[in-house]
Design an enzyme around this catalytic site. Structure first.
Site, short mmCIF file in Angstrom:
data_model
loop_
_atom_site.label_atom_id
_atom_site.label_comp_id
_atom_site.label_asym_id
_atom_site.label_seq_id
_atom_site.Cartn_x
_atom_site.Cartn_y
_atom_site.Cartn_z
N ASP A 12 0.84 -1.20 0.00
CA ASP A 12 0.00 0.00 0.00
C ASP A 12 0.88 1.26 0.00
O ASP A 12 1.81 1.37 0.79
CB ASP A 12 -0.90 -0.01 1.23
N HIS A 14 -0.55 4.53 0.12
CA HIS A 14 -1.36 5.68 0.51
C HIS A 14 -0.72 6.41 1.68
O HIS A 14 -0.60 5.85 2.77
CB HIS A 14 -2.77 5.22 0.90
#
Length: 147
Positions: A12, A14
Site C-alpha cells: 500500500d 497511501h
C-alpha cells in the site's frame, strides 16, 4: 514521552492518512516514528524494538490488510514484543460489514480496529486509555511481586 510506530503495511502506498495521524498523535504528546508507506511486518517489529515503543499503529487503505497482517502477532511474540496494536483504514476489498472486518482483525490479535472514517482523536483517546490500563496492570503486578 510515549512512543508509537506508524506505517502503511504491505504494498500500500497511501500516504495522506498516516501524515494526518502522525501530526495528530504528535500534537497529543506522543513520539511518533513514521515508517511511511509499503512497510513490511519486520520493519514494524524492528522499529518497535529499537524505539522501545508502546504501540504499533498499522494503516492500510488498499483493501489487502488481512493478507499483509497474517502471522503479524506471531512474529511479534517471537521477537519478544508486548505492545498495543491498532489497525485502521479500508481493510478489506468489498467488505459487507465492518463488524465482520473488525472481528477478523481482533481474532488476528489487534487490540483495536478502526474503519477509514474514524476521526484521529478517537484513536488517540483509545490509545491513551489502553496504555493507561496497561500501566495500571504493570504497577499492580509489580506490587504483587514485591509482596
Amino acid at each position: 514521552m510515549r512512543t508509537v510506530i506508524l506505517g502503511v503495511i504491505g504494498s500500500d502506498a497511501h500516504v495522506v492518512g498516516i501524515t494526518i495521524l502522525e501530526r495528530a498523535f504528535e500534537a497529543a504528546g506522543f513520539e511518533v516514528v513514521n515508517l511511511g508507506v509499503q512497510t513490511s511486518q519486520s520493519e514494524f517489529i524492528e522499529a518497535a524494538a529499537e524505539h522501545d515503543a508502546e504501540a504499533i499503529l498499522v494503516s492500510s487503505l488498499y483493501g489487502h490488510a488481512e493478507q499483509d497482517c497474517q502471522d503479524f502477532h506471531r512474529a511479534m511474540d517471537e521477537a519478544g514484543l508486548d505492545v498495543t496494536t491498532y489497525i485502521g483504514g479500508n481493510l478489506a476489498v468489498g467488505q459487507d460489514s465492518f463488524d465482520e472486518t473488525r472481528k477478523t482483525f481482533r481474532e488476528m490479535g489487534f487490540d483495536r480496529v478502526f474503519d477509514s472514517e474514524t476521526d484521529p482523536q478517537e484513536a488517540i483517546e483509545a490509545l491513551k486509555a489502553d496504555l493507561g490500563h496497561r500501566s495500571r496492570e504493570a504497577a499492580s503486578e509489580r506490587t504483587r511481586l514485591r509482596s
